[in-house]
Design a protein around this motif. Structure first.
Motif, PDB file in Angstrom:
ATOM      1  N   VAL A 115      -8.998  16.815   6.656  1.00  0.00           N
ATOM      2  CA  VAL A 115      -7.740  18.033   6.481  1.00  0.00           C
ATOM      3  C   VAL A 115      -6.408  18.031   7.077  1.00  0.00           C
ATOM      4  O   VAL A 115      -5.725  18.153   6.888  1.00  0.00           O
ATOM      5  N   HIS A 116      -6.238  16.819   7.708  1.00  0.00           N
ATOM      6  CA  HIS A 116      -5.153  16.769   7.981  1.00  0.00           C
ATOM      7  C   HIS A 116      -4.402  15.976   7.277  1.00  0.00           C
ATOM      8  O   HIS A 116      -2.494  15.590   7.836  1.00  0.00           O
ATOM      9  N   GLY A 117      -4.486  15.773   6.407  1.00  0.00           N
ATOM     10  CA  GLY A 117      -4.203  14.550   5.346  1.00  0.00           C
ATOM     11  C   GLY A 117      -3.366  15.083   4.360  1.00  0.00           C
ATOM     12  O   GLY A 117      -3.373  16.334   4.013  1.00  0.00           O
ATOM     13  N   ASP A 118      -2.408  14.838   2.953  1.00  0.00           N
ATOM     14  CA  ASP A 118      -1.584  15.460   2.271  1.00  0.00           C
ATOM     15  C   ASP A 118      -2.551  16.360   1.047  1.00  0.00           C
ATOM     16  O   ASP A 118      -1.866  17.284   0.759  1.00  0.00           O
TER      17      ASP A 118
ATOM     18  N   THR B  52       6.201   8.574  -4.557  1.00  0.00           N
ATOM     19  CA  THR B  52       4.545   8.427  -4.924  1.00  0.00           C
ATOM     20  C   THR B  52       3.640   9.822  -4.873  1.00  0.00           C
ATOM     21  O   THR B  52       2.193  10.193  -5.370  1.00  0.00           O
ATOM     22  N   HIS B  53       3.759  10.926  -3.688  1.00  0.00           N
ATOM     23  CA  HIS B  53       3.656  12.076  -3.301  1.00  0.00           C
ATOM     24  C   HIS B  53       4.088  12.895  -4.790  1.00  0.00           C
ATOM     25  O   HIS B  53       2.694  13.897  -5.130  1.00  0.00           O
ATOM     26  N   ALA B  54       4.544  13.197  -5.720  1.00  0.00           N
ATOM     27  CA  ALA B  54       4.703  13.328  -6.980  1.00  0.00           C
ATOM     28  C   ALA B  54       3.892  12.645  -7.727  1.00  0.00           C
ATOM     29  O   ALA B  54       2.699  13.644  -9.101  1.00  0.00           O
TER      30      ALA B  54
ATOM     31  N   PRO C  57       1.453   8.609   1.591  1.00  0.00           N
ATOM     32  CA  PRO C  57       0.095  10.185   0.889  1.00  0.00           C
ATOM     33  C   PRO C  57      -1.246   9.264   1.738  1.00  0.00           C
ATOM     34  O   PRO C  57      -1.658   9.113   0.860  1.00  0.00           O
ATOM     35  N   TYR C  58      -1.857  10.527   1.753  1.00  0.00           N
ATOM     36  CA  TYR C  58      -3.441  10.300   2.149  1.00  0.00           C
ATOM     37  C   TYR C  58      -3.964  11.678   1.895  1.00  0.00           C
ATOM     38  O   TYR C  58      -4.149  12.922   1.878  1.00  0.00           O
ATOM     39  N   VAL C  59      -4.918  10.543   1.058  1.00  0.00           N
ATOM     40  CA  VAL C  59      -5.627  11.988   0.147  1.00  0.00           C
ATOM     41  C   VAL C  59      -7.580  11.568   0.634  1.00  0.00           C
ATOM     42  O   VAL C  59      -7.943  10.540   0.406  1.00  0.00           O
TER      43      VAL C  59
ATOM     44  N   VAL D  86       0.914  -0.926  -0.037  1.00  0.00           N
ATOM     45  CA  VAL D  86      -0.086   0.549   0.075  1.00  0.00           C
ATOM     46  C   VAL D  86       0.744   0.867   0.159  1.00  0.00           C
ATOM     47  O   VAL D  86       1.510   1.730   1.450  1.00  0.00           O
ATOM     48  N   ARG D  87       1.243   2.092  -0.808  1.00  0.00           N
ATOM     49  CA  ARG D  87       1.561   2.940  -1.453  1.00  0.00           C
ATOM     50  C   ARG D  87       0.827   4.548  -0.847  1.00  0.00           C
ATOM     51  O   ARG D  87       1.445   5.245  -0.285  1.00  0.00           O
ATOM     52  N   ALA D  88       0.012   4.511  -0.637  1.00  0.00           N
ATOM     53  CA  ALA D  88      -1.633   5.660  -0.762  1.00  0.00           C
ATOM     54  C   ALA D  88      -2.778   5.085  -0.227  1.00  0.00           C
ATOM     55  O   ALA D  88      -2.485   4.534  -0.479  1.00  0.00           O
TER      56      ALA D  88
END
Length: 352
Positions: free
Chosen positions: A119-122, A205-207, A101-103, A48-50
């Motif tokens: 709101v506390h996620g990325d 991952t974030h990018a 990363p948390y969407v 699990v990457r995100a």
């Protein structure tokens, strides 16, 4: 186990779907416990990457917590009711510190507890149905779930304004205030989800995620908050006490000041004073220290009167005519408010 929240692994993603549609995806205790347990498991799962969090149905991402249950439970056992908040705040802290990363797809009503799991996620992606609010001062509570951390950090004191007034913010305002990181039009929202879950995620991952979000990003249009931003900054910023703020509003003859005073006149005086102090203190605390502070406050609010009266007036009887106790700001001393923030001894919130 509960069927009000669903967890799936899709590609490189762990997907959380809130499916308590009858209650606008509001969080109950079982949902919060299940979510926290699953997030902890995914945090250590290399496949699990995100994480993606979404709400089922067309109306809401998450409208908050199970207020009726809290009301009924706290009447008989305030300490037990406060344990819901203990679990919720531990989940908020986990999200804030999440290693992946948390969407959050916040298209729909996003209030109270729903703010705490987004709101506390990325990344927070607003849509055409987004309706953000922290309306707790109107039911004898305060904007918790980390409100004391993120709201004082919004520019021009718009966070303090939202915290005290419970004002609603649609997508454009969420973008302008910094509550949302991206906006995607409603007719592109499904395609965005598909693209996110189908995207191969690399070590960057974030990018990778941001590239997909940027591809579907749109213009939410005019943000009404910008029309009053200068007034908020002029009247809300730099006030040492809540009385200073009220005095500034009362001396000002602008439509904004008059409208704001009308809104505040309906709120719990105790909640407003607590909220002002929460924002002042929270602005200087790290996230976990803020959550510990908020738990102290909510634990004591469960033993008070205004929460029960606020829920009665706004949710149960719906007469919209709460009888606050005390009913005036002048009847509340600094010592009264300090009590809410005092340490709890053995009952303190322990993080992580």
């Amino acid at each position: 186990m509960t069927d009000k929240i669903k967890f799936e692994k899709t590609g490189d993603w762990g997907v959380v779907t809130l499916q308590n549609e009858k209650a606008l995806n509001a969080l109950d205790w079982d949902m919060v416990k299940a979510m926290r347990a699953q997030l902890m498991q995914w945090a250590s799962d290399k496949s699990v990457r995100a994480v993606l969090v979404r709400g089922a149905g067309e109306r809401a991402f998450c409208a908050g917590g199970d207020i009726r249950w809290l009301h009924d439970t706290a009447k008989d056992d305030p300490a037990h009711a406060a344990e819901f908040f203990r679990e919720e705040y531990r989940n908020n802290s986990l999200i804030y510190h999440y290693p992946k990363p948390y969407v959050a797809l916040i298209d729909g009503i996003t209030m109270g507890g729903g703010v705490g799991i987004s709101v506390h996620g990325d990344f927070r992606v607003a849509g055409d149905s987004t309706m953000f609010a922290m309306p707790e001062t109107g039911i004898g509570l305060f904007p918790d779930v980390g409100g004391g951390h993120f709201m004082p950090r919004l520019h021009d004191d718009v966070g303090l304004y939202y915290a005290l007034t419970g004002a609603r913010a649609k997508a454009a305002d969420c973008m302008a205030a910094g509550i949302a990181t991206h906006y995607t039009a409603h007719d592109q929202y499904e395609a965005l989800e598909t693209a996110l879950l189908g995207a191969p995620l690399s070590e960057q991952t974030h990018a990778d995620i941001e590239a997909v979000l940027d591809r579907f990003a749109g213009d939410p249009g005019h943000a009404p908050i910008n029309d009053i931003r200068a007034d908020i900054k002029r009247l809300f910023s730099g006030k040492e006490t809540f009385d200073d703020l009220m005095m500034a509003l009362e001396k000002d003859d602008s439509d904004f000041a008059n409208d704001t005073l009308k809104i505040l006149s309906r709120m719990s005086p105790t909640s407003m004073r607590i909220t002002f102090e929460q924002m002042k203190r929270g602005g200087a605390l790290d996230f976990d220290e803020n959550m510990k502070m908020e738990f102290r406050v909510v634990r004591r609010i469960m033993e008070g009167k205004d929460f029960f009266e606020g829920v009665r007036a706004q949710i149960l009887d719906k007469d919209r005519n709460p009888k606050w106790d005390p009913e005036s700001l002048d009847a509340i001393t600094d010592e009264d408010i300090t009590y809410y923030f005092n340490e709890l001894g053995d009952a303190e919130l322990i993080l992580p």
